[in-house]
Scaffold this active site. Structure first.
Site, PDB file in Angstrom:
ATOM      1  N   ARG A   1       0.844  -1.202   0.000  1.00  0.00           N
ATOM      2  CA  ARG A   1       0.000   0.000   0.000  1.00  0.00           C
ATOM      3  C   ARG A   1       0.877   1.249   0.000  1.00  0.00           C
ATOM      4  O   ARG A   1       0.580   2.246  -0.658  1.00  0.00           O
ATOM      5  CB  ARG A   1      -0.938  -0.021   1.212  1.00  0.00           C
TER       6      ARG A   1
ATOM      7  N   PHE B   1     -11.610  -4.613  -5.470  1.00  0.00           N
ATOM      8  CA  PHE B   1     -11.598  -5.422  -4.236  1.00  0.00           C
ATOM      9  C   PHE B   1     -10.975  -4.569  -3.117  1.00  0.00           C
ATOM     10  O   PHE B   1      -9.992  -4.940  -2.492  1.00  0.00           O
ATOM     11  CB  PHE B   1     -10.813  -6.738  -4.422  1.00  0.00           C
TER      12      PHE B   1
ATOM     13  N   ASP C   1     -16.058  -2.755  -4.249  1.00  0.00           N
ATOM     14  CA  ASP C   1     -16.106  -3.943  -3.397  1.00  0.00           C
ATOM     15  C   ASP C   1     -17.556  -4.414  -3.322  1.00  0.00           C
ATOM     16  O   ASP C   1     -18.479  -3.614  -3.470  1.00  0.00           O
ATOM     17  CB  ASP C   1     -15.561  -3.647  -1.989  1.00  0.00           C
ATOM     18  N   SER C   2     -17.726  -5.708  -3.069  1.00  0.00           N
ATOM     19  CA  SER C   2     -19.089  -6.248  -2.969  1.00  0.00           C
ATOM     20  C   SER C   2     -19.602  -6.212  -1.531  1.00  0.00           C
ATOM     21  O   SER C   2     -20.719  -6.630  -1.266  1.00  0.00           O
ATOM     22  CB  SER C   2     -19.132  -7.674  -3.506  1.00  0.00           C
TER      23      SER C   2
ATOM     24  N   ASP D   1      -6.833  -6.721  -6.160  1.00  0.00           N
ATOM     25  CA  ASP D   1      -6.427  -7.513  -4.981  1.00  0.00           C
ATOM     26  C   ASP D   1      -7.585  -8.426  -4.565  1.00  0.00           C
ATOM     27  O   ASP D   1      -8.193  -8.232  -3.512  1.00  0.00           O
ATOM     28  CB  ASP D   1      -6.034  -6.565  -3.839  1.00  0.00           C
TER      29      ASP D   1
ATOM     30  N   CYS E   1      -3.613 -14.211  -3.900  1.00  0.00           N
ATOM     31  CA  CYS E   1      -3.254 -14.750  -2.588  1.00  0.00           C
ATOM     32  C   CYS E   1      -3.682 -16.218  -2.497  1.00  0.00           C
ATOM     33  O   CYS E   1      -3.797 -16.783  -1.420  1.00  0.00           O
ATOM     34  CB  CYS E   1      -3.895 -13.922  -1.464  1.00  0.00           C
TER      35      CYS E   1
HETATM   36  N1  SAH Z   1      -7.074  -4.667  -0.923  1.00  0.00           N
HETATM   37  C1  SAH Z   1      -7.746  -4.821   0.336  1.00  0.00           C
HETATM   38  C2  SAH Z   1      -8.038  -6.250   0.667  1.00  0.00           C
HETATM   39  C3  SAH Z   1      -8.902  -6.971  -0.354  1.00  0.00           C
HETATM   40  S1  SAH Z   1      -9.651  -8.417   0.252  1.00  0.00           S
HETATM   41  C4  SAH Z   1      -6.919  -4.125   1.421  1.00  0.00           C
HETATM   42  O1  SAH Z   1      -5.806  -3.667   1.148  1.00  0.00           O
HETATM   43  O2  SAH Z   1      -7.385  -4.027   2.564  1.00  0.00           O
HETATM   44  C5  SAH Z   1     -10.768  -8.858  -0.972  1.00  0.00           C
HETATM   45  C6  SAH Z   1     -12.044  -8.023  -1.037  1.00  0.00           C
HETATM   46  O3  SAH Z   1     -12.766  -8.447  -2.186  1.00  0.00           O
HETATM   47  C7  SAH Z   1     -13.005  -8.170   0.123  1.00  0.00           C
HETATM   48  O4  SAH Z   1     -13.245  -6.909   0.679  1.00  0.00           O
HETATM   49  C8  SAH Z   1     -14.308  -8.725  -0.501  1.00  0.00           C
HETATM   50  O5  SAH Z   1     -15.474  -8.140   0.056  1.00  0.00           O
HETATM   51  C9  SAH Z   1     -14.162  -8.335  -1.919  1.00  0.00           C
HETATM   52  N2  SAH Z   1     -14.815  -9.160  -2.952  1.00  0.00           N
HETATM   53  C10 SAH Z   1     -14.837 -10.504  -3.058  1.00  0.00           C
HETATM   54  N3  SAH Z   1     -15.414 -10.875  -4.226  1.00  0.00           N
HETATM   55  C11 SAH Z   1     -15.757  -9.736  -4.878  1.00  0.00           C
HETATM   56  C12 SAH Z   1     -16.354  -9.438  -6.136  1.00  0.00           C
HETATM   57  N4  SAH Z   1     -16.696 -10.418  -6.976  1.00  0.00           N
HETATM   58  N5  SAH Z   1     -16.538  -8.159  -6.485  1.00  0.00           N
HETATM   59  C13 SAH Z   1     -16.174  -7.161  -5.641  1.00  0.00           C
HETATM   60  N6  SAH Z   1     -15.577  -7.377  -4.461  1.00  0.00           N
HETATM   61  C14 SAH Z   1     -15.382  -8.636  -4.067  1.00  0.00           C
END
Ligand code: SAH
Length: 393
Positions: A210, A226, A248-249, A298, A338
């Site tokens: 980050r 995400f 994000d979802s 991510d 990941c």
């Molecule tokens: N980059 C973030 C962590 C991401 S974790 C950080 O630095 O804190 C992955 C995220 O993807 C989660 O918040 C989850 O809610 C979201 N997610 C999972 N599937 C998804 C989708 N199909 N569309 C949008 N968001 C999604």
């Protein structure tokens, strides 16, 4: 001491100090051992190999505590925890002065099944295995003794516990931990929902990445896919991004993201938060010809294990291809996996295929991994779960 006797010629991985004993390698258990109790692991010829925690319900039947024939008790565990905690405090950059970090990273710190994250004055413990569960109260007491922190929250509410025959559990374990805390990361403030957030509340493993995104973001239009609670987004605006769109979802995560932006004095006009599915939202951007200078992908683990690799490969390819198409010339894609089931060479191959199909020439300008508080023990390569590529087109 009960003994777990291996089949002939199945001692090789333990001799290489890999901590897992699979059920298929086990000939028999001599004596009685309950869930999580300590056993001696012996070769078929009776050679001592390891002290290990017995997991009768799991296909990983035992996990090594150590390679010496010494008792596993509170003193033994104190030394393990002390080592894990102290080595992080000695890490000069960038962990020194970081109040929020992973103190114990399970197998990678020689403590199978135990995750301990520190968020300021609160510890969050996650117990994943029968062995760590057996010692849970002792481990909690030792953590209080070693860190001086009084409040521990337990987030043992992860599905993998079922494979061990353990119930899911979440709640205060010691003291009176708050459900939400505020942390500082790279000089920025974040609210962390310890009780209901993902993992133990925050993706601490991306701290260094980050910071990097903050440095890459100046004067750029950024798309953070995400986004969770806006970690990358808020670093990007702090680094001088012209605008950031976060997708994000999880509505809860986005709500906290907007609160985090406000907490850092960032004007709401810089941020756009989209509650949606990344796969669909990227297609909408493509169809409306909206483009960006910097895109972050991510996603969650698409392939936790090898068996989901094919489906995961298609999902990674899909979002990376779309992202490449949405980049302006000279733009940068920061893309992660990941998934334990997708290793670094495969991930690079997928991203290369996505660039090819998007008809862009792309270069890798950095390869990324998890932060130094999520170390990778060389005897446990499974610990290298986070793979990141910074690609310039
Ligand atoms: N980059 C973030 C962590 C991401 S974790 C950080 O630095 O804190 C992955 C995220 O993807 C989660 O918040 C989850 O809610 C979201 N997610 C999972 N599937 C998804 C989708 N199909 N569309 C949008 N968001 C999604």
């Amino acid at each position: 001491m009960p003994s777990l006797i291996l089949k002939p010629n199945r001692e090789k991985s333990l001799l290489r100090r890999h901590p897992w004993v699979f059920s298929g390698a086990v000939a028999r258990l001599d004596g009685n051992a309950g869930m999580g109790e300590t056993v001696d692991v012996l070769s078929a010829t009776g050679e001592f190999l390891a002290k290990a925690a017995y997991s009768p319900n799991s296909s990983i039947r035992a996990r090594a505590w150590g390679w010496l024939d010494t008792p596993v008790d509170a003193d033994f565990l104190r030394l393990k925890l002390e080592t894990a905690i102290n080595r992080r405090l000695k890490e000069p950059v960038p962990l020194k002065g970081t109040g929020s970090l992973r103190l114990v990273h399970a197998e990678s710190d020689g403590i199978p099944g135990l995750i301990v994250d520190r968020y300021g004055d609160v510890l969050v413990m996650q117990i994943l295995t029968a062995g760590a569960e057996y010692w849970k109260e002792t481990l909690a007491d030792l953590l209080i003794e070693l860190t001086g922190i009084k409040d521990i929250y337990e987030r043992s509410d992860v599905e993998v516990r079922k494979l061990e025959g353990l119930e899911l559990r979440s709640g205060a374990l010691r003291g009176n931990p708050p459900k939400q805390v505020e942390i500082i990361e790279n000089g920025l403030k974040f609210k962390v929902d310890i009780a209901h957030g993902h993992k133990t509340g925050f993706y601490l493993d991306q701290r260094e990445n980050r910071h990097l995104v903050g440095q890459l973001a100046k004067d750029r239009d950024v798309l953070n896919c995400f986004s969770y609670t806006g970690g990358f987004s808020i670093h990007a605006v702090a680094g001088g991004a012209s605008s950031v769109v976060s997708i994000d979802s999880s509505g809860e995560a986005l709500k906290l993201g907007a609160e985090n932006a406000a907490l850092n004095g960032q004007a709401s006009g810089n941020h756009e938060w989209i509650d949606g599915d990344v796969f669909q939202e990227l297609r909408k951007f493509r169809d409306s010809r909206r483009d960006f200078d910097l895109i972050i992908l991510d996603p969650p683990k698409f392939a936790p294990t090898r068996s989901q690799v094919n489906k995961a490969t298609r999902a990674y390819k899909d979002i990376n291809l779309l992202a490449f198409k949405l980049l302006r010339p000279g733009g940068v894609l920061v893309t992660y996996s990941c998934s334990g089931g997708v290793d670094a060479p495969l991930f690079q191959k997928i991203v290369a295929g996505a660039a090819l199909d998007a008809k862009v020439d792309a270069q890798i300008i950095r390869k990324l991994s998890q932060g130094a508080d999520h170390p990778i023990a060389l005897n446990f390569p499974e610990g290298a779960y986070l793979k990141g590529l910074v690609c310039r087109i």
